[in-house]
Design a protein around this motif. Structure first.
Motif, mmCIF file in Angstrom:
data_model
loop_
_atom_site.group_PDB
_atom_site.id
_atom_site.type_symbol
_atom_site.label_atom_id
_atom_site.label_comp_id
_atom_site.label_asym_id
_atom_site.label_seq_id
_atom_site.Cartn_x
_atom_site.Cartn_y
_atom_site.Cartn_z
ATOM 1 N N ALA A 163 0.815 -1.219 0.000
ATOM 2 C CA ALA A 163 0.000 0.000 0.000
ATOM 3 C C ALA A 163 0.846 1.265 0.000
ATOM 4 O O ALA A 163 0.303 2.373 0.020
ATOM 5 C CB ALA A 163 -0.936 -0.001 1.202
ATOM 6 N N GLY A 164 2.174 1.109 -0.014
ATOM 7 C CA GLY A 164 3.053 2.267 -0.028
ATOM 8 C C GLY A 164 3.300 2.877 1.331
ATOM 9 O O GLY A 164 3.766 4.011 1.427
ATOM 10 N N LEU A 165 3.013 2.125 2.384
ATOM 11 C CA LEU A 165 3.222 2.608 3.752
ATOM 12 C C LEU A 165 4.502 2.003 4.310
ATOM 13 O O LEU A 165 4.936 0.919 3.898
ATOM 14 C CB LEU A 165 2.033 2.251 4.636
ATOM 15 C CG LEU A 165 0.678 2.792 4.159
ATOM 16 C CD1 LEU A 165 -0.449 2.241 5.018
ATOM 17 C CD2 LEU A 165 0.670 4.316 4.179
ATOM 18 N N GLY A 166 5.103 2.678 5.268
ATOM 19 C CA GLY A 166 6.394 2.273 5.798
ATOM 20 C C GLY A 166 6.295 1.290 6.964
ATOM 21 O O GLY A 166 5.248 1.128 7.585
ATOM 22 N N TYR A 167 7.430 0.656 7.251
ATOM 23 C CA TYR A 167 7.481 -0.280 8.369
ATOM 24 C C TYR A 167 7.304 0.445 9.696
ATOM 25 O O TYR A 167 6.823 -0.142 10.674
ATOM 26 C CB TYR A 167 8.810 -1.032 8.358
ATOM 27 C CG TYR A 167 8.897 -2.126 9.394
ATOM 28 C CD1 TYR A 167 8.080 -3.253 9.312
ATOM 29 C CD2 TYR A 167 9.773 -2.034 10.475
ATOM 30 C CE1 TYR A 167 8.134 -4.255 10.264
ATOM 31 C CE2 TYR A 167 9.841 -3.034 11.436
ATOM 32 C CZ TYR A 167 9.026 -4.141 11.311
ATOM 33 O OH TYR A 167 9.090 -5.127 12.257
ATOM 34 N N SER A 168 7.670 1.717 9.744
ATOM 35 C CA SER A 168 7.467 2.490 10.974
ATOM 36 C C SER A 168 5.984 2.589 11.308
ATOM 37 O O SER A 168 5.599 2.599 12.483
ATOM 38 C CB SER A 168 8.061 3.892 10.835
ATOM 39 O OG SER A 168 7.460 4.589 9.751
ATOM 40 N N ASP A 169 5.117 2.628 10.272
ATOM 41 C CA ASP A 169 3.673 2.647 10.518
ATOM 42 C C ASP A 169 3.209 1.330 11.133
ATOM 43 O O ASP A 169 2.331 1.305 11.999
ATOM 44 C CB ASP A 169 2.921 2.901 9.211
ATOM 45 C CG ASP A 169 3.178 4.287 8.648
ATOM 46 O OD1 ASP A 169 3.266 5.230 9.450
ATOM 47 O OD2 ASP A 169 3.296 4.419 7.424
ATOM 48 N N VAL A 170 3.805 0.215 10.679
ATOM 49 C CA VAL A 170 3.467 -1.093 11.248
ATOM 50 C C VAL A 170 3.816 -1.124 12.732
ATOM 51 O O VAL A 170 3.023 -1.579 13.568
ATOM 52 C CB VAL A 170 4.218 -2.214 10.506
ATOM 53 C CG1 VAL A 170 3.917 -3.572 11.133
ATOM 54 C CG2 VAL A 170 3.840 -2.226 9.035
ATOM 55 N N LEU A 171 5.000 -0.628 13.075
ATOM 56 C CA LEU A 171 5.420 -0.621 14.482
ATOM 57 C C LEU A 171 4.509 0.258 15.327
ATOM 58 O O LEU A 171 4.161 -0.089 16.460
ATOM 59 C CB LEU A 171 6.867 -0.137 14.589
ATOM 60 C CG LEU A 171 7.923 -1.033 13.923
ATOM 61 C CD1 LEU A 171 9.312 -0.421 14.084
ATOM 62 C CD2 LEU A 171 7.891 -2.441 14.505
#
Length: 524
Positions: A163-171
């Motif tokens: 979706a173009g979102l970063g791993y920092s958003d997952v954390l």
């Protein structure tokens, strides 16, 4: 000699008068504007100098010009009185509000605007420099939603990456607590609704946990992510079904459209009246009313049986669900007698009895005669196993050929044993109290077992008895104080049950979906 007129009679002095008035008015407006914008300390200094020069005279201001005549006369009288008083303290002059209507009625273009600028310069400045209300309260960034279907091998990280979102958003999401950590166990076929803002930054998500609840992650007023579980709206309805037995209760009920869970409930409700493994005959009939939950016309799941009837070889048994004023719920016969016992008839939902109670059984693995002190209930691995009654756990662990075992003592004489489990309920340990019907483990085939099943034993004073034939005391009937309430609550369900029509010949069971109606909101 004839004196020359000062003005030519043909030329009116209108233009000269107009110019004179405009110059005078412009000078007046400029002087007033300079007076208004002077700093307060300079204004006071000018006033002081004028006061020194003029003695007791009040400086000329716009307010003084606009003072009503009565105020002017009062000021004059006050000045005369002050002069007579000699050293009497002087009262400060009170400024009057400027009024456009009090100005001379000169119809000069731009006069009104000029006077407004003179009288309220701060308002005029605000109108030019201050941001508009819309600018002061910018609109919220538009949120865009993207529905994502979980595929095999997908994780929250891979979904965010696609979706173009970063791993920092997952954390950030997983740090929101236990509710958000459910996103670590996504299953194929489930859906996520990802939300992004105008800058394509992560703004939140929605994840349906089950048929009745949803996980919502969103930004609060402080622009911080928050996780919250919300209840999904649903409607409870009642569905009627009925049919004639051909082969087995399970097969016949499924043929009418009754869900498997309701078939097992039906067998459990009448479990102490009818032995559905041995007593069922072709031509027996069943009727039941059960709950379903729907949302926007889509069925989400099923609930409890509200009323049921089973006719076994001509003998009729009826059951109705009742909740007493103190919150106790159970199944009763129409006369108020309880259909329940202190123990469940079957502690697991099973498909068949793979091995019966037999003190002289030939063991299928060891090929020797060994007593089979319980019954084997065949079920898929992972099927929940329930405690047959309220009691306290006396053993959790491994026992030789039994594999993983749970033992529960219910009172001074009765004890149950559950063997060949694949696993135990979390936090289950010796000494823990369990309620009737509470999950204690899961079906497996640990130890000496040829397939997944539950080995269930019932012991009285340590002696194994056949769990399907052991005599147990009946539960208490409806209390006399609740009898009228019981009759009132159960009248309608029993009437509806009696109206369910069944094919007398029994060639095809009948599912009466047309009998659906909204469930009573007072029911559980």
């Amino acid at each position: 000699m004839q004196q020359r007129p000062l003005f030519n009679r043909k030329r009116r002095p209108t233009r000269l008068i107009r110019r004179t008035l405009l110059v005078g008015l412009g000078t007046f407006a400029l002087t007033a504007a300079i007076w208004q914008i002077l700093p307060e300390d300079e204004t006071n200094a000018v006033q002081t100098r004028q006061g020194s020069a003029a003695g007791n005279e009040i400086p000329l201001t716009l307010e003084a010009i606009d003072a009503p005549p009565s105020h002017a006369s009062q000021s004059a009288t006050g000045s005369s009185t002050a002069a007579k008083a000699g050293n009497a303290p002087k009262q400060p002059a009170s400024a009057q509000t400027v009024s456009l209507e009090s100005r001379p009625n000169f119809d000069i273009p731009g006069k009104k605007e000029a006077l407004e600028a003179i009288e309220q310069p701060e308002k005029n400045t605000a109108a030019i420099d201050a941001p508009s209300a819309d600018a002061a309260m910018p609109e919220a960034d538009p949120i865009e939603e993207h529905t994502v279907t979980v595929h095999s091998g997908d994780t929250l990280s891979t979904i965010f990456e696609k979706a173009g979102l970063g791993y920092s958003d997952v954390l950030r999401v997983l740090d929101l607590g236990d509710d958000a950590k459910r996103l670590e166990r996504l299953r194929p076929g489930e859906t996520l609704v990802l939300m992004t803002d105008e800058a394509d930054e992560f703004a939140g998500l929605k994840y349906e946990l089950d048929a009745e609840s949803e996980l919502n992650i969103f930004r609060d007023d402080a622009d911080s992510l928050v996780a919250k579980i919300d209840a999904l709206p649903s409607e409870k309805r009642l569905v009627s079904a009925g049919g004639t037995i051909r082969g087995s209760l399970y097969q016949s009920a499924i043929a009418t459209g009754v869900p498997p869970a309701q078939v097992m409930q039906l067998a459990e409700v009448f479990g102490w009246k009818v032995d559905f493994l041995r007593d069922v005959r072709d031509g027996d009939q069943f009727r039941l009313i059960y709950e379903v939950r729907e949302r926007e016309g889509e069925r989400l799941g099923t609930g409890q049986i509200v009323a049921a009837e089973y006719v076994n070889r001509g003998e009729r048994f009826k059951a109705v669900r009742y909740t007493s004023p103190d919150g106790t719920t159970g199944y009763y016969e129409p006369d108020g007698s309880s259909l329940e016992r202190g123990f469940l008839r079957y502690p697991v939902e099973f498909s068949r009895i793979s091995s019966s109670f037999n003190p002289k059984r030939l063991h299928p693995i060891h090929n020797t005669v060994r007593p089979h002190n319980g019954v084997d209930l065949a079920a898929p691995t992972g099927t929940p196993i329930k405690s047959a009654a309220t009691g306290r756990v006396t053993f959790v662990g491994w026992k030789h050929g039994y594999g993983k075992v749970v033992q529960v003592r219910h009172d001074s004489k009765n004890e149950t044993l559950y063997a060949h489990l694949s696993g135990f309920k979390a936090n289950l340990k010796r000494g823990v109290k369990v309620e009737k019907g509470a999950t204690i483990g899961y079906v497996g085939m640990t130890g000496a077992a040829t397939g997944p099943h539950l080995h269930y034993e019932f012991r009285v004073h340590g002696k194994p008895l056949n769990p399907l034939k052991v005599e147990l005391p009946e539960a208490k009937p409806i209390a006399s104080a609740n009898r009228q309430d019981f009759l009132k609550q159960t009248r309608d369900p029993l009437d509806q049950l009696a109206r369910i029509q069944i094919d007398v010949e029994g060639e095809q069971p009948v599912h009466l979906a047309s009998n659906e109606r909204t469930a009573d909101s007072s029911g559980d």
